[in-house]
Enzyme design. Structure first.
Site, PDB file in Angstrom:
ATOM      1  N   CYS A 172       0.835  -1.213   0.000  1.00 13.18           N
ATOM      2  CA  CYS A 172       0.000   0.000   0.000  1.00 13.18           C
ATOM      3  C   CYS A 172       0.865   1.256   0.000  1.00 13.18           C
ATOM      4  O   CYS A 172       0.467   2.291  -0.545  1.00 13.18           O
ATOM      5  CB  CYS A 172      -0.938  -0.009   1.200  1.00 13.18           C
ATOM      6  SG  CYS A 172      -0.106  -0.167   2.790  1.00 13.18           S
TER       7      CYS A 172
ATOM      8  N   HIS B 210      -1.633   1.075   7.523  1.00 15.52           N
ATOM      9  CA  HIS B 210      -2.079   1.079   6.133  1.00 15.52           C
ATOM     10  C   HIS B 210      -1.957   2.490   5.568  1.00 15.52           C
ATOM     11  O   HIS B 210      -2.281   3.475   6.232  1.00 15.52           O
ATOM     12  CB  HIS B 210      -3.538   0.607   6.050  1.00 15.52           C
ATOM     13  CG  HIS B 210      -4.067   0.503   4.657  1.00 15.52           C
ATOM     14  ND1 HIS B 210      -3.473  -0.294   3.691  1.00 15.52           N
ATOM     15  CD2 HIS B 210      -5.129   1.095   4.045  1.00 15.52           C
ATOM     16  CE1 HIS B 210      -4.149  -0.196   2.563  1.00 15.52           C
ATOM     17  NE2 HIS B 210      -5.153   0.651   2.755  1.00 15.52           N
TER      18      HIS B 210
END
Length: 940
Positions: free
Chosen positions: A116, A361
């Site tokens: 990510c 994330h």
């Protein structure tokens, strides 16, 4: 009025009545030898009524077709009756779900596990129109030599014109040799990526591509140190350094303005930090600061949310709220104040979700330069946020009023990558709103600001060199039309899009075909099952296998019709398979047979008369066998109870006990074989009764004949048959002699073990004994003593099977090593102090255990060893051992073994004791112990 009972309304009747009727019918057939139609109807359950409303299909009713299909609201896990949503899911991933809404809607990137961080940075770079055009203008020959540039250009091209809602980033990530399962820092990734791209683009002939990184992202700073005495700057102050991002502190700061002030603040050098001025030739007070020389078109601001904690040597994330404006004025931040507007517009926010440094994330909120709309990029998922970076209804931003003041500039300013005539004197544009918005976030990790362009610059046409070195005029078009791509990339994207469109077409075709076929099959099943029941006895019908019928009901593509499972050896319908077949009407049979073929066709007159007569004969024989077994069972019970005195044949007592416990069956079974197997010796004669499992009983002749008949019936091909042992049979002489020898050996061995247990009472019981200083002992391996203890304590069946200890002579030889001058290879176990006495620790496998001299003498006699070969041990004080130059063995005393000490006896007399061994322990290690003894009565 009593309430009517409904408890047994839906209960099925017990099958005992039906079984009795069938048995009576078969007995009648056996007695008369004739079979009537009523008998057939009874035996094949033809007379049972047509079933309606059953929850499950009745196996014992060939007229029941209930439960073959689910209810109108029900479903099944597989086959044509499963839910349509499950059917569609079984077709695989729906490619239409990956369809991009439109080319004006950005595409996402696949997360390969923990990528990510890379996806967010790549989306920020792609959404920068100028940078994207620069990458897409790289020449083909340069791309072939630079795999990273090649894969980046392909990735940008797919993001630009792919029909899919997200693009596979695996080829680019694989080219960078990144580990998909390890999350990296997005800031470090951006720094390394820009450095790599700058090197790879240096060979490009395209003016736009060659310097795209420097033109968009590079600024310059200098670190200035000024002497407070002479006022001169240091020589290093004139050195200009490039930067691609500004790393700003967040700890203790609330806004971007405060972080910029902290970054550019003047630091005073005094005291121990004084600066050595070359002009003054001495250490003097000075000031040091960072000066911004030029600013890039794209200003990357790295917020230092990760701080190092010296105490724990770990990093921690700062999660405090941090505010930043939509418009950033950097004019006053330059070391030489700019005369033109340096207004930067917020273009991207990189967000790190989570509190941990090495996990969490990354997502990106990016502004579309064409439409001004904000988009959230969360790997494959891209969503529109509207005009605000955090969404229209988000509370992650707040507005702050600001006045619009015209700022007139009279001279150009130097901006990295800009010619001085690119920025014209103009009024400051703070947007159409009367408020300058300020946003706040606790997770913002990186901010990107784009330099606001003038109207003249937006309308200006730039001349660039394309990949074929043809000078073409290109306007600032931001359309995502596939035709705006270079031809080699356009062809590749067209091919991928064509493949995707074909996959969508094939999926749609497969889905429509499957759903249509399922609907057709459902209608067919319902239609035929509605015609399946036979309404009267006179109406012709056909038998059909229930197993095949269930396959036909459930499967989309049923197999050919197969009735072989319900056929008997005569090619007719077997009565025993009545629970595995159904009675089908002629019209339903014709439809099934004409469509699926197979067979054979078994009509209503195909009942097998031979099988019925054979079944009747077996039933009568079973009745006779049960009656005989009941009578002999009573006789067997009397034999076991000792009330039978006319026995003439031997059988195994254990076998007879099990035979009596078994239920009475219709025929002999495998368990009825071998009534004399366990009393028969290997020589084929009667086993002596002293042998294990050879106990026997005498049974009468009629009982033996019944046993013998059953045994031969069960195993007719057994070459040994069922040996008979009449009462006159003699025991095998060879087996008797062997048993006598074994018994004699066991008696002798038992006496030897008893004698050894008496000689070594404490050792055999595993008990420890107190040790005395200056008393001579002997040592034996603990593992040998354990083996000996198990050997002498074995009894019963284990008397002969237990392992015998090794001879002491070889055991002692293994304890010494000639390479170390016959010194011991093992050490004595540690000493412990318990209740005022000295004991040795106990181990079953490790070290050497102390035994008494008397035990050693007995062991030598019992297990073959010379007394002079023994290993002696003496416990003595440390100073005595040192005077004699002997080697000791250190022993440890645990705290719990010291016992409690009362107030009057709190002084301890410490004595150092060692175990002196002969031969000495190898490597001359003298290991000592503090043995603490009590004073007065405690010691006594």
């Amino acid at each position: 009025m009593n309430r009517p009972t409904t408890r047994s309304k839906n209960k099925k009747p017990k099958p005992s009545n039906d079984v009795d009727k069938i048995s009576d019918t078969l007995r009648k057939i056996h007695a008369s030898g004739e079979i009537t139609q009523d008998d057939i109807n009874q035996l094949y359950n033809i007379e049972k009524p047509i079933c309606q409303g059953c929850r499950v299909n009745a196996k014992d009713n060939p007229n029941c077709f209930c439960g073959l299909i689910p209810s109108p609201t029900g479903s099944r896990r597989s086959g044509i009756w499963q839910k349509m949503s499950d059917v569609i899911q079984s077709l695989g991933l729906d490619p239409f779900k990956e369809l991009r809404a439109s080319l004006d809607s950005p595409a996402g990137l696949t997360n390969l596990g923990a990528t990510c961080y890379a996806n967010s940075i790549l989306q920020c770079l792609y959404m920068n129109t100028t940078f994207r055009k620069g990458v897409l203008s790289i020449e083909v020959d340069v791309l072939r030599k630079q795999p990273v540039l090649d894969q980046l250009a392909r990735l940008f091209a797919q993001l630009h014109a792919s029909k899919r809602a997200f693009v596979d980033s695996a080829p680019f990530i694989k080219t960078l040799e990144l580990d998909n399962g390890v999350q990296q820092d997005s800031h470090e990734f951006l720094t390394l990526l820009l450095s790599l791209l700058e090197r790879c683009l240096s060979n490009s002939r395209s003016v736009v591509a060659r310097t795209i990184v420097q033109d968009r992202f590079r600024g310059s700073v200098s670190h200035v140190t000024t002497c407070s005495r002479c006022g001169k700057d240091s020589e290093a102050s004139s050195k200009i350094e490039d930067f691609y991002e500004l790393e700003l502190n967040v700890l203790g700061l609330k806004s971007l303005d405060e972080s910029l002030d902290d970054y550019l603040r003047v630091e005073e050098l005094n005291g121990e930090n004084q600066y050595f001025c070359e002009s003054c030739e001495t250490r003097v007070d000075a000031s040091r600061s960072i000066k911004l020389r030029t600013l890039p078109r794209v200003l990357n601001i790295q917020l230092k949310r990760y701080v190092f904690l010296p105490k724990t040597t770990t990093k921690k994330k700062i999660t405090s709220a941090f505010s930043f404006p939509r418009e950033l004025d950097m004019r006053k931040r330059l070391c030489d104040p700019a005369q033109v507007d340096l207004i930067y517009d917020l273009s991207a926010i990189l967000i790190h979700k989570g509190t941990a440094v090495n996990s969490g994330h990354y997502i990106a909120h990016i502004r579309d330069e064409k439409t001004g709309q904000w988009w959230e990029f969360d790997d494959e998922h891209v969503s529109n946020l509207g005009d605000h970076p955090f969404g229209e209804d988000s509370s992650g931003h707040k507005s702050k009023p600001a006045q619009k003041e015209p700022l007139v500039h009279s001279s150009p300013v130097s901006v990295a990558g800009d010619a001085t005539d690119d920025v014209l004197p103009q009024f400051a544009e703070n947007g159409d709103s009367e408020h300058s918005e300020i946003f706040s976030s606790a997770d913002a990790y990186m901010l990107m600001y784009n330099l606001r362009q003038t109207n003249a610059h937006l309308q200006k046409t730039s001349m660039v060199l394309n990949a074929n070195n043809i000078e073409t005029e290109r306007t600032n078009c931001t359309s995502n039309d596939v035709t705006s791509l270079p031809s080699y990339l356009r062809d590749e994207v067209d091919e991928l899009n064509a493949s995707y469109v074909e996959a969508c077409h094939q999926y749609k075709l497969q889905k429509e075909t499957t759903l249509h076929l399922i609907e057709e099959r459902r209608q067919e099943v319902r239609l035929i099952l509605s015609e399946a029941p036979v309404q009267s006895f006179e109406e012709p019908f056909y038998w059909i296998s229930a197993n095949w019928l269930r396959l036909w009901v459930d499967n989309i593509m049923p197999p050919i019709l197969d009735n072989t499972l319900i056929q008997c050896s005569h090619g007719k319908v077997h009565m025993a398979e009545v629970g595995s077949m159904k009675r089908l009407s002629a019209s339903a049979w014709v439809k099934l047979f004409s469509k699926y073929g197979g067979g054979p066709a078994l009509a209503n007159d195909d009942s097998c008369m031979d099988c019925l007569k054979e079944a009747a004969h077996r039933l009568v024989c079973a009745d006779s066998y049960r009656d005989r077994r009941k009578s002999v069972k009573e006789l067997a019970d009397s034999v076991l109870s000792g009330n039978c005195s006319d026995g003439t044949y031997y059988v195994s007592k254990a076998w007879l006990q099990q035979w009596v416990k078994r239920k009475i069956t219709d025929a002999p079974s495998e368990a009825d074989a071998g009534p004399t197997a366990s009393i028969r010796c290997p020589h084929g004669q009667l086993m002596p009764e002293q042998a294990a499992g050879a106990r026997r009983l005498l049974v009468p002749e009629n009982l033996w004949l019944f046993f013998y008949e059953d045994a031969v019936t069960v195993n007719p091909d057994d070459p040994l048959g069922c040996p008979s042992f009449p009462i006159s049979s003699e025991q095998c002489s060879q087996c008797s002699e062997k048993i006598s020898e074994v018994a004699c050996l066991e008696d002798t061995l038992r006496a030897v073990k008893n004698k050894q247990r008496e000689n070594h009472e404490k050792l055999a019981a595993g008990k420890s004994f107190p040790l005395l200083p200056y008393h001579e002992y002997n040592l034996l391996p603990s593992v040998w003593l354990t083996t000996w203890r198990n050997y002498v304590n074995a009894s019963g069946k284990n008397t002969l099977s237990c392992d015998e200890p090794e001879s002491l002579d070889s055991v002692i030889d293994k304890l010494t090593c000639e390479k170390q001058h016959l010194r011991l290879l093992e050490r004595p176990l540690d000493l412990v102090h318990k209740r005022g006495a000295i004991f040795q620790k106990v181990s079953l496998t490790d070290g050497l255990t102390i035994i008494t001299s008397s035990d050693w003498k007995c062991f030598c006699e019992e297990w073959g060893c010379s007394e002079n070969k023994g290993i002696s041990a003496i416990i003595e004080h440390d100073n005595d051992a040192q005077d004699k130059g002997m080697c000791g063995k250190e022993t440890s005393i645990c705290n719990e073994q010291l016992g409690s000490i009362d107030g009057s006896n709190n002084r301890l007399d410490e004595r150092r004791l060692v175990i002196r061994t002969s031969p000495e322990v190898g490597r001359m290690k003298v290991l000592q112990v503090y043995l603490i003894s009590y004073i007065g009565s405690r010691w006594m």
